[in-house]
Design a protein around this motif. Structure first.
Motif, short mmCIF file in Angstrom:
data_model
loop_
_atom_site.label_atom_id
_atom_site.label_comp_id
_atom_site.label_asym_id
_atom_site.label_seq_id
_atom_site.Cartn_x
_atom_site.Cartn_y
_atom_site.Cartn_z
N LEU A 133 2.03 32.65 -0.87
CA LEU A 133 2.22 31.20 -0.92
C LEU A 133 2.63 30.64 0.45
O LEU A 133 2.17 29.57 0.85
N CYS A 134 3.50 31.36 1.15
CA CYS A 134 3.92 30.93 2.48
C CYS A 134 2.72 30.83 3.43
O CYS A 134 2.61 29.87 4.21
N PHE A 135 1.82 31.81 3.36
CA PHE A 135 0.65 31.79 4.24
C PHE A 135 -0.33 30.70 3.83
O PHE A 135 -0.94 30.05 4.69
N LEU A 136 -0.50 30.48 2.53
CA LEU A 136 -1.41 29.44 2.07
C LEU A 136 -0.92 28.05 2.48
O LEU A 136 -1.72 27.18 2.84
N LEU A 137 0.40 27.83 2.39
CA LEU A 137 0.97 26.53 2.76
C LEU A 137 1.18 26.39 4.26
O LEU A 137 1.33 25.28 4.77
N GLY A 138 1.24 27.53 4.95
CA GLY A 138 1.53 27.50 6.37
C GLY A 138 2.94 27.06 6.68
O GLY A 138 3.21 26.45 7.71
N SER A 139 3.87 27.37 5.76
CA SER A 139 5.25 26.91 5.91
C SER A 139 6.21 27.88 5.24
O SER A 139 5.89 28.49 4.22
#
Length: 441
Positions: free
Chosen positions: A280-286
């Motif tokens: 999820l962190c990589f998908l959101l970039g945050s």
């Protein structure tokens, strides 16, 4: 001739208060000191995670360590806050002392590797386990042990947030929806206040939140300022806050239930949860939705504090924090729910303020306390929290938001050991007193 009668001194009351003060002192000193160490440690592990971003990749490994720590040494301590509440309702095996070090270590493991969790659960469990130890030392009877455990909960909550009045009322209100044990009111207040003083004496400071909005509309009531148009917006926002509370509680329980059903090897549950968080962190970039959310790794990070200003949150920041936290806690990591609930509420309040053209900081503050009120079914404590954190000028808005959220959160909550005898609208339940756990069954 009339002779005034001097009031008689009830020495039994004085004796009662003095006795509970003597019991409150050791519990509050121990809980306040333990919570101070926890908050100091939490600040350091959070800074460590900011400095070394690769620690996020250790989240699945940390989940395995947490699982085996509780499997080998935890026993019934894994039930956490629900165990303390069950012991207050129906005393049984007691609250073990091992709960305090276990929850402290595992919460720090969760935070240093990026799990989205809070701190109140840890503080309440610390206070409850220390109170349980004191009850065994002093050989208290069942009723007094119940009160002492409530004092431990109040001490932990009051110390971790710097809100002693809220801590006392929360410990009473959270146990039974719609009913409070007033016999424990003053003992809980003494414990919460002393624990907060102790925590502050160790040099611990709490985050300052401010509502700078000042209403320019002529108030309807001179002694209680508000205007009808803004009050209507608060009512509508309160309903949204309550629905968010319901969604978070139900999603957290569902994730826990289905992960236990579908994943045969229980140590794999936190591994899967950790991997989902990383993806999820990589998908959101945050990485803004990891950890507590009080501070951020960058000056432009979305945090609870940033939500109090215009542009300080994205439209769906509240949803992403909700999802990250439900996955983290539902899949076996440790920590509390309350600080993430603050984040969800403040971010949602920020979003609603944009759509309704309401004051951003006021709506963020209302969401901060109201989502918490709906998720824990403690509207009175959360109204008082608004006063302790933001000041009392807008107490009417606090109360309206919190009580509306309470009703719109339905027969749900994050603590399944909460008891209730009737619905929130007053309709009696079939079979008498039930826990939220029983209702779900």
């Amino acid at each position: 001739m009339y002779r005034p009668q001097w009031p008689k001194i009830d020495f039994s009351v004085i004796s009662h208060l003095f006795r509970w003060l003597l019991l409150a002192v050791p519990v509050a000193l121990a809980a306040g000191s333990f919570v101070a160490f926890f908050l100091w440690s939490l600040d350091h592990v959070t800074l460590l995670r900011y400095r070394y971003s690769w620690l996020l990749f250790l989240l699945p490994l940390a989940g395995v360590a947490i699982y085996f720590l509780y499997k080998w040494a935890g026993k019934n301590a894994e039930a956490g806050n629900n165990l303390i509440m069950d012991e207050i309702h129906e005393p049984g095996g007691g609250v073990p002392l091992r709960m305090a070090p276990l929850v402290l270590i595992t919460t720090l493991l969760t935070h240093v590797t990026g799990g989205s969790a809070g701190r109140e659960g840890t503080a309440v469990q610390i206070g409850g386990s220390l109170a349980g130890l004191a009850g065994r030392w002093f050989k208290l009877n069942r009723e007094d042990t119940r009160i002492l455990l409530m004092m431990g909960m109040a001490a932990g909550f009051g110390a971790v947030f710097g809100t002693p009045l809220t801590g006392a009322v929360f410990a009473l209100e959270v146990l039974f929806i719609g009913r409070m044990n007033y016999r424990a009111l003053l003992p809980c207040l003494m414990a919460s206040l002393l624990a907060d003083i102790t925590c502050s004496a160790w040099g611990i400071t709490h985050t300052h939140y401010a509502i700078t909005f000042r209403d320019t509309v002529q108030p309807v009531l001179r002694f209680l300022p508000f205007n009808w148009w803004l009050l209507l917006k608060v009512v509508m926002a309160g309903a949204c806050f309550g629905l968010t509370s319901y969604f978070f509680a139900e999603l957290s329980h569902a994730i826990k239930r289905y992960s236990n059903r579908k994943i045969a090897y229980k140590w794999l549950i936190p591994v899967v949860g950790g991997i989902i968080i990383i993806v999820l962190c990589f998908l959101l970039g945050s990485t803004d939705y990891l950890g507590l959310g009080v501070t951020g790794a960058r000056p432009d990070s979305i945090t609870i504090v940033s939500c109090f200003r215009a542009g300080g949150a994205d439209t769906f920041s509240w949803y992403w924090k909700l999802l990250f936290t439900a996955i983290t806690l539902g899949m076996g990591f440790k920590g509390g729910e309350v600080t993430p609930l603050f984040f969800m509420g403040a971010a949602l309040g920020n979003t609603l303020a944009v759509f309704t053209h309401a004051p951003v900081d006021l709506m963020a503050g209302l969401g901060f306390i109201a989502v918490f009120a709906g998720a824990t079914n403690t509207p009175l404590a959360c109204t008082l929290m608004g006063v302790e954190l933001f000041g009392g000028e807008y107490i009417l808005y606090y109360a309206v938001a919190c009580f509306t959220a309470y009703y719109f959160s339905g027969q749900s909550g994050i603590y399944l050991s909460q008891r209730l005898q009737s619905s929130k609208t007053g309709e009696p339940l079939a079979g008498g007193v039930k826990s939220l756990r029983d209702l779900r069954k």
